[in-house]
Design a protein around this motif. Structure first.
Motif, PDB file in Angstrom:
ATOM      1  N   VAL A  36       0.802  -1.223   0.000  1.00 33.35           N
ATOM      2  CA  VAL A  36       0.000   0.000   0.000  1.00 33.35           C
ATOM      3  C   VAL A  36       0.835   1.274   0.000  1.00 33.35           C
ATOM      4  O   VAL A  36       0.288   2.371   0.046  1.00 33.35           O
ATOM      5  N   THR A  37       2.143   1.150  -0.067  1.00 36.66           N
ATOM      6  CA  THR A  37       3.010   2.320   0.004  1.00 36.66           C
ATOM      7  C   THR A  37       3.474   2.756  -1.374  1.00 36.66           C
ATOM      8  O   THR A  37       3.945   1.935  -2.159  1.00 36.66           O
ATOM      9  N   GLY A  38       3.350   4.039  -1.664  1.00 37.97           N
ATOM     10  CA  GLY A  38       4.040   4.618  -2.796  1.00 37.97           C
ATOM     11  C   GLY A  38       3.324   4.663  -4.124  1.00 37.97           C
ATOM     12  O   GLY A  38       2.124   4.820  -4.216  1.00 37.97           O
ATOM     13  N   ALA A  81       0.719   5.131 -11.309  1.00 43.50           N
ATOM     14  CA  ALA A  81      -0.487   4.859 -10.536  1.00 43.50           C
ATOM     15  C   ALA A  81      -0.129   4.856  -9.059  1.00 43.50           C
ATOM     16  O   ALA A  81       0.846   4.215  -8.649  1.00 43.50           O
ATOM     17  N   ALA A  82      -0.909   5.587  -8.280  1.00 42.67           N
ATOM     18  CA  ALA A  82      -0.691   5.625  -6.831  1.00 42.67           C
ATOM     19  C   ALA A  82      -1.372   4.428  -6.189  1.00 42.67           C
ATOM     20  O   ALA A  82      -2.417   3.971  -6.651  1.00 42.67           O
ATOM     21  N   THR A  83      -0.772   3.912  -5.154  1.00 42.68           N
ATOM     22  CA  THR A  83      -1.376   2.796  -4.433  1.00 42.68           C
ATOM     23  C   THR A  83      -2.490   3.316  -3.542  1.00 42.68           C
ATOM     24  O   THR A  83      -2.514   4.478  -3.163  1.00 42.68           O
ATOM     25  N   GLY A  84      -3.405   2.432  -3.210  1.00 36.83           N
ATOM     26  CA  GLY A  84      -4.529   2.799  -2.350  1.00 36.83           C
ATOM     27  C   GLY A  84      -4.337   2.293  -0.931  1.00 36.83           C
ATOM     28  O   GLY A  84      -3.345   1.631  -0.627  1.00 36.83           O
ATOM     29  N   PRO A  85      -5.309   2.564  -0.045  1.00 37.79           N
ATOM     30  CA  PRO A  85      -5.175   2.177   1.356  1.00 37.79           C
ATOM     31  C   PRO A  85      -5.237   0.671   1.601  1.00 37.79           C
ATOM     32  O   PRO A  85      -4.767   0.198   2.618  1.00 37.79           O
ATOM     33  N   TYR A  87       8.518   0.527 -12.651  1.00 34.42           N
ATOM     34  CA  TYR A  87       8.997   1.413 -11.590  1.00 34.42           C
ATOM     35  C   TYR A  87       8.133   1.236 -10.357  1.00 34.42           C
ATOM     36  O   TYR A  87       6.929   0.975 -10.458  1.00 34.42           O
ATOM     37  N   GLN A  88       8.745   1.413  -9.207  1.00 36.86           N
ATOM     38  CA  GLN A  88       7.979   1.399  -7.967  1.00 36.86           C
ATOM     39  C   GLN A  88       8.723   2.181  -6.895  1.00 36.86           C
ATOM     40  O   GLN A  88       9.950   2.222  -6.884  1.00 36.86           O
TER      41      GLN A  88
END
Length: 156
Positions: free
Chosen positions: A79-81, A101-105, A130-131
């Motif tokens: 859920v980070t990053g 794309a942003a990660t969600g909760p 990429y991450q």
């Protein structure tokens, strides 16, 4: 592809270029570093532009033309990053072919990008993933959600 009565048709028009590659084995991607994706599995490679063993992150365009290019990346849940994917032609990022794309909760993110591009026989197509999670993160390679590259010739 549509043909008309009396139209001359070449053998290459009857044999369109298609490629669909994906990951079978997971790949560890370092934190905050664009990394070449590997494709050790194939659904289709009509013209032999890819090897699952040697340079398995590269597809070599066999026929000059206008192509559909699409790529996606999938990572293990975290859920980070941020996650990303981009397509390069002969080592240069293609305009309009980068996605973040942003990660969600409660889940990860699966970026996907698609673009149409003129290519010349001999051009190479690669994908970078990429991450940013604070540490190395592995890709998913489970068949349903996996890093993949799709290539189709639209017209010559």
């Amino acid at each position: 592809m549509t043909f008309f009565a009396g139209q001359r048709v070449s053998a290459s028009q009857l044999n369109p270029v298609t490629f669909s590659g994906y990951q079978i084995a997971t790949q560890s991607v370092p934190n905050n570093a664009w990394t070449g994706a590997t494709f050790d599995g194939e659904y289709e490679d009509s013209h032999g532009g890819h090897s699952t063993v040697t340079l398995n992150g590269t597809y070599t365009i066999p026929v000059t033309g206008f192509y559909d290019l699409a790529a996606g990346s999938s990572f293990v849940p975290n859920v980070t990053g941020l996650r990303g994917v981009k397509i390069l032609k002969s080592g240069v990022i293609i305009n309009r072919a980068t996605c973040y794309a942003a990660t969600g909760p409660s889940a990860g993110a699966t970026p996907f990008v698609a673009v149409k591009e003129n290519c010349v026989a001999g051009d190479t197509i690669t994908v970078q993933i990429y991450q940013v999670s604070g540490g190395a993160l592995s890709t998913l390679a489970n068949g349903e959600a996996t890093c993949h590259l799709e290539i189709s010739l639209i017209r010559r």
